[in-house]
Design a protein around this motif. Sequence first.
Motif, short mmCIF file in Angstrom:
data_model
loop_
_atom_site.label_atom_id
_atom_site.label_comp_id
_atom_site.label_asym_id
_atom_site.label_seq_id
_atom_site.Cartn_x
_atom_site.Cartn_y
_atom_site.Cartn_z
N ARG A 155 -14.29 4.15 11.07
CA ARG A 155 -15.28 4.85 10.25
C ARG A 155 -14.63 5.75 9.21
O ARG A 155 -15.21 6.01 8.16
CB ARG A 155 -16.20 5.68 11.14
N THR A 156 -13.42 6.21 9.50
CA THR A 156 -12.75 7.13 8.58
C THR A 156 -11.38 6.64 8.14
O THR A 156 -10.82 7.16 7.18
CB THR A 156 -12.57 8.51 9.26
N GLU A 157 -10.82 5.64 8.83
CA GLU A 157 -9.47 5.17 8.54
C GLU A 157 -9.51 3.77 7.92
O GLU A 157 -10.45 3.00 8.16
CB GLU A 157 -8.64 5.11 9.83
N ASN A 158 -8.49 3.46 7.15
CA ASN A 158 -8.33 2.11 6.63
C ASN A 158 -8.13 1.15 7.80
O ASN A 158 -7.30 1.40 8.69
CB ASN A 158 -7.12 2.07 5.69
N SER A 159 -8.88 0.03 7.83
CA SER A 159 -8.81 -0.88 8.97
C SER A 159 -7.41 -1.48 9.13
O SER A 159 -6.95 -1.70 10.25
CB SER A 159 -9.84 -2.00 8.83
N ASN A 160 -6.71 -1.71 8.02
CA ASN A 160 -5.34 -2.22 8.10
C ASN A 160 -4.40 -1.18 8.71
O ASN A 160 -3.47 -1.52 9.46
CB ASN A 160 -4.83 -2.64 6.73
N ALA A 161 -4.64 0.09 8.38
CA ALA A 161 -3.82 1.16 8.96
C ALA A 161 -4.05 1.25 10.47
O ALA A 161 -3.10 1.49 11.23
CB ALA A 161 -4.15 2.50 8.30
N SER A 172 0.81 -1.22 0.00
CA SER A 172 0.00 0.00 0.00
C SER A 172 0.83 1.27 0.00
O SER A 172 0.37 2.32 -0.46
CB SER A 172 -0.93 0.00 1.23
N GLY A 173 2.07 1.20 0.53
CA GLY A 173 2.91 2.38 0.59
C GLY A 173 2.64 3.21 1.83
O GLY A 173 1.60 3.05 2.50
N LEU A 174 3.58 4.10 2.15
CA LEU A 174 3.44 4.93 3.36
C LEU A 174 2.24 5.86 3.29
O LEU A 174 1.75 6.32 4.32
CB LEU A 174 4.73 5.75 3.56
N GLY A 175 1.79 6.15 2.09
CA GLY A 175 0.63 7.03 1.96
C GLY A 175 -0.62 6.47 2.63
O GLY A 175 -1.51 7.23 3.02
N ALA A 176 -0.68 5.15 2.78
CA ALA A 176 -1.83 4.52 3.43
C ALA A 176 -1.90 4.84 4.92
O ALA A 176 -2.93 4.63 5.55
CB ALA A 176 -1.79 3.01 3.23
N LEU A 177 -0.80 5.35 5.48
CA LEU A 177 -0.75 5.67 6.92
C LEU A 177 -1.10 7.13 7.20
O LEU A 177 -1.10 7.54 8.36
CB LEU A 177 0.64 5.36 7.48
N LYS A 178 -1.41 7.88 6.16
CA LYS A 178 -1.74 9.28 6.36
C LYS A 178 -3.01 9.40 7.20
O LYS A 178 -4.02 8.74 6.94
CB LYS A 178 -1.94 9.97 5.01
N THR A 179 -2.95 10.23 8.23
CA THR A 179 -4.10 10.38 9.11
C THR A 179 -4.13 11.77 9.71
O THR A 179 -3.10 12.42 9.87
CB THR A 179 -4.06 9.34 10.26
#
Length: 304
Positions: free
Chosen positions: A189-195, A75-82
């Motif tokens: 509700r707003t974040e990727n569950s894997n993140a 997914s890349g580090l972009g998937a951790l953006k929060t």
Amino acid sequence: MRSHKQMNCITSLRTRLSALPGGIRGALWMSTASFFFALVYVLIRRLTETVPIQELVLFRALLGMAFMAPWLMRSGLGALKTARRGMYIWRTLMSYSGMLCWLYALSNMPLADATSLMFTLPLFAVVLAAIFLGEHVGIDRWLATAVGFVGALIIIRPGLIEVSIAAAAALYTALSYAGSSAMTKSLVRTENSNAVVFYTFALLGLVSAGPAIATWTTPALEDVSWIILFGVLSAVATHCVTHSFAAAPASVVVPFQFLKLPFVAAIALWWFAEEPDPWTWVGALVIFASSYAIVRREAKPTTS
């Protein structure tokens, strides 16, 4: 060729699971999580005989991060953006303190008793919602909560047997996990569950590193395989819980957490010859009934 067939089988299974209704998927995720958590509890009892609990928390975090590494690489580090860093931090602090108490409880009291006391988590959730969120709690929910805590007293039996520090630690774990679970449900509700799962382990690793180093004891060679299994099963169980909440409402999936008790009782009987006290089952049944009543009540739409 065999590997290719296995991959096709896994892909086909995932496709079939994704086609199931959300409620069924959520129930399956939570039931699977309950089984893996039961195995984890037994492994904790074995490991705490030789490994400090602070160290086990760090190992769990590191192995959990390793478990999630393939997802992060895809997914890349972009998937951790929060934008919800604050909630992640508070959730980590509550999870860490609760986890330390939970490991202590599992290593110092019967496994079925500790598991039963953890079922008070939904009861603490009601209290926290009333105190910190200003949520209106009707008389029926307060009554169900009171009955649930009576179930906890049946298990602890203050005045009849000595109330142990381990029992208090188990109750604190339920309290802290109630807050953490509320934050998890908000995050997915707003974040990727894997993140959410990755941040769980990454931040837990940062918080637990200092205490683990301060109490460090190099594990014996025979403990290494148990530690790895502990970390892998913990990561899988956490993964299942997160996906369960993402797939279905809490009112649907929470009751399946109570499968942990028969799972734990059976494994503890086989591994440690540990027979649960009959009062544990009585108290657990009372807690289950009250907690289920609360969850079902919260699932009903409010009327004006």
